[in-house]
Design an enzyme around this catalytic site. Structure first.
Site, PDB file in Angstrom:
ATOM      1  N   ASP A 189      12.632  -6.741   1.816  1.00 39.28           N
ATOM      2  CA  ASP A 189      12.348  -5.969   3.019  1.00 39.28           C
ATOM      3  C   ASP A 189      11.903  -6.877   4.168  1.00 39.28           C
ATOM      4  OD1 ASP A 189      12.154  -3.655   4.538  1.00 39.28           O
ATOM      5  OD2 ASP A 189      10.967  -2.579   3.044  1.00 39.28           O
ATOM      6  N   ASP A 209      15.919   4.361   6.491  1.00 43.21           N
ATOM      7  CA  ASP A 209      14.792   5.030   5.843  1.00 43.21           C
ATOM      8  C   ASP A 209      14.928   6.547   5.905  1.00 43.21           C
ATOM      9  OD1 ASP A 209      13.479   2.757   5.045  1.00 43.21           O
ATOM     10  OD2 ASP A 209      12.020   2.753   6.670  1.00 43.21           O
TER      11      ASP A 209
END
Length: 691
Positions: A446, A514
């Site tokens: 990430d 997301d």
């Protein structure tokens, strides 16, 4: 295929259906000749002898015709190359020669002690042209303000239309088409990573549809700050220039004997419309960019939405058992397993298991997951650090910062200066040790904040960190993949903030957004498919209502069929799913495994865009075809819509494979499909096979 004229000054690269041609004049001017349908060497030589226009002194005959415009001389267009030395600015080059090898053409130019090499490559069975540039400095230091990878010149046409993918966090990759007007359209990222706001891709057409018409597309392979400028010049000619870095404030300093190679800026011409362009880009990436693209990606479960930071080994074991019973193949422990990471305020940078939560490290849990028949994965964010961490307390100078200024924190974190060799070595030791400590099969990598205070006080040329950070990231991923060849990597950046051809050449899939709302995802996935294949597009089924963004409720059927358009994952709290939901989910996972080869490796056809009403996408591989369809809204009580299928043999018949209740409401017609969706049948999967 590469054809070269007898005088060695005209070159034609040809692919399956297109050609690209350039020519060096006797005055060492590198001119663009052709990009489009296939031509022969004789055609290119005829184009090369055409005289340049005789303009008044307010315009340049080179502008819009030069292959790689440099700064200086009789030019007014945006330069692709801008360099400085203490004695001079700009470039005045001379042609030195060309060579070939490794399937590439290299054209060499020299300006004093600086050698500029333009690279071209057209790989087999593709019409994608790869272009990049190498600078070699043989003299005193040269400051490189700008070094774009390529300038693309389009043929004379009327009324060009520009396609781009724009967005923000939670709303990435949305397709926008607009008329191109005189002047420049500039997109890019000044954030240190690819960014949620634009994917580094543009396409231009005049009257293309999904199925026919000329489309010119360009895609940049760079995971840092970048810029693409599309310019319609005063005489209506169009050029596209792009490369690393957003502005011209300084890219790097080349010392004596040093070189710099730009990222690849790839271009594609097709007359097969937007759909044909997408399929060509997908095939190119599966064949030449994505590692192990012939291996289908497994169905995964990710623990984040089920647990967030409230994590323990016992809890993860319980989730893993439910996921395994559902048919999941890869279990991923997300944030919260390491250091003092009980919230987003601490622990980043300390990549060792939390002893209270995992007293035996990660190996006991990984062994348990493997015993359930699944692979084991973890989440990391190596380029970031919390101020509340052992790493930052020991090395506060390892982050990007400006002296005398506050250190900006987003999500309570700072950005490590990965351009530093000591930071690179620390991360290598930490991550190599982690992957050696337990049987880890997968890493979700990430990157949850942008560059802000991008300073490096101790370096004589601190601007270089913008480029060197990305090169160090690539080198670290390459080194980890070489040392741990069985580990797969996913690129994530708060969702779709780092998706480009550069990172895709080093990772196995990307986290698209997301936003896991299945209806929002249809538009995000539609835009994503313009350039990237389903093989890398991770998509999750999460809980309903969607708690993260909009509280919208949706059926489990709709959530699964939406996520099955890419690499299927599950991210809900399985401990709260009913027995009926778990049983239904098990059936959907089983169906996805059957259609997975077609979805992940097949040719994709966008049958209906997600603009309301019925939307649908088709995948075809060999004798099999899969259609996914969604009813977004229903008007006037009409539940039935006809879809004309693509890519099928017009002389053959196809049967609808029986899949129980999953394809209920779909009836196959010859060369088409009639889909009826209403009420609880808000999404469907249809499988077809050639008889």
């Amino acid at each position: 295929m590469l054809d070269i004229s007898e005088d060695g000054r005209t070159w034609v690269l040809s692919g399956t259906a297109s050609s690209y041609a350039v020519h060096v004049t006797d005055r060492d001017e590198l001119l663009h000749l052709h990009w489009g349908p296939r031509i022969g060497l004789a055609d290119a030589e005829a184009l090369a002898v055409r005289p340049l226009p005789d303009y008044w002194p307010f315009e340049s005959p080179l502008d819009g015709r030069e292959e790689y415009p440099v700064e200086g001389g009789p030019r007014f267009v945006r330069p692709a190359l801008s360099v400085r030395t203490p004695e001079r600015r700009g470039t005045e080059w001379t042609y030195e020669g060309h060579d070939t090898g490794d399937g590439a053409l290299r054209l060499r130019f020299r300006d004093g002690d600086l050698t500029i090499t333009l690279h071209y490559r057209m790989r087999s069975s593709t019409d994608v042209v790869e272009r990049w540039v190498t600078l070699d400095n043989h003299g005193p230091s040269v400051e490189v303000l700008r070094a774009d990878s390529a300038t693309w010149t389009l043929p004379d046409r009327d009324a060009w239309r520009l396609s781009q993918l724009h967005g923000r966090w939670g709303a990435e990759s949305r397709l926008e088409r607009s008329a191109l007007t005189h002047g420049e359209k500039v997109i890019g990222s000044r954030r240190g990573h690819t960014g949620h706001q634009h994917l580094p891709w543009v396409a231009l057409d005049t009257d293309a549809t999904e199925d026919r018409g000329e489309v010119y597309g360009c895609a940049l392979g760079w995971s840092g700050s970048w810029r693409i400028a599309v310019a319609q010049l005063p005489d209506a000619r169009v050029q596209i220039t792009g490369g690393a870095g957003y502005d011209d404030s300084g890219l790097l300093m080349l010392g004596t004997g040093e070189s710099y190679t730009t990222p690849v800026f790839a271009g594609l011409w097709t007359d097969g419309g937007f759909g044909g362009a997408s399929r060509a880009w997908h095939a190119y990436q599966r064949a030449h960019v994505i590692p192990d693209a012939d291996r289908d990606r497994p169905v995964l479960f990710n623990s984040w939405e089920a647990t967030e930071f409230d994590i323990s080994e016992e809890q993860q074991r319980a989730l893993a058992e439910r996921a395994a019973a559902m048919g999941v193949e890869l279990f991923v422990v997300d944030d919260g397993w390491f250091g003092a990471r009980t919230s987003d305020r601490a622990g980043l940078g300390d990549w060792t298991p939390n002893p209270d939560r995992f007293p035996g490290g990660l190996k006991p849990l990984a062994d348990h997951v493997h015993g359930l028949g699944m692979q084991f994965g973890i989440w990391v964010e190596p380029e970031m650090v919390n101020a509340d961490s052992d790493l930052y307390r020991a090395h506060p100078d390892w982050v990007q910062y400006q002296p005398g200024r506050k250190r900006t924190e987003f999500r309570n974190q700072l950005v490590l200066n990965l351009a530093r060799e000591d930071v690179q070595e620390y991360l290598w030791r930490q991550l190599d040790g982690l992957l050696s400590s337990a049987p880890i099969d997968y890493v979700k990598w990430d990157f949850n904040r942008c560059f802000t205070d991008a300073g490096w006080p101790d370096d004589p040329y601190p601007q270089r960190l913008w480029v060197d950070h990305v090169h160090a990231l690539y080198a670290l991923l390459d080194r980890l993949r070489a040392a741990h060849p069985g580990v797969a990597f996913e690129s994530c950046s708060g969702g779709g903030g780092r998706i480009d051809l550069g990172v895709l050449s080093r990772t196995d899939q990307v986290w698209t957004s997301d936003n896991t709302d299945p209806l929002d995802r249809l538009a995000i996935q539609h835009g994503f498919s313009q350039i990237h294949p389903a093989r890398v597009m991770a998509a999750w089924v999460t809980d309903s209502p969607n708690a993260m963004l909009n509280q919208r409720a949706s059926s489990l059927r709709f959530r699964f069929v939406s996520a099955m358009a890419g690499v299927l994952g599950v991210g809900g709290d399985l401990t709260k799913w009913t027995d009926g939901e778990l049983a239904e989910a098990r059936d959907w996972v089983a169906l996805y495994k059957e259609i997975r080869p077609v979805v992940q490796r097949g040719d994709q056809y966008r049958l209906r865009p997600p603009e309301g009403g019925l939307s649908a996408v088709q995948y075809a591989l060999g004798d099999e075809t899969v259609v996914l369809a969604w009813l977004q809204a229903q008007r006037y009580g009409e539940p039935v819509a006809a879809l004309r299928l693509r890519g099928l043999d017009p002389t053959a018949s196809y049967e609808c494979l029986e899949t129980g209740e999953v394809h209920r409401g779909a009836v196959l017609l010859h060369h088409g499909l009639r889909v009826g969706l209403r009420g609880d049948l808000d999404a469907t999967v249809v499988r077809l096979k050639r008889k």
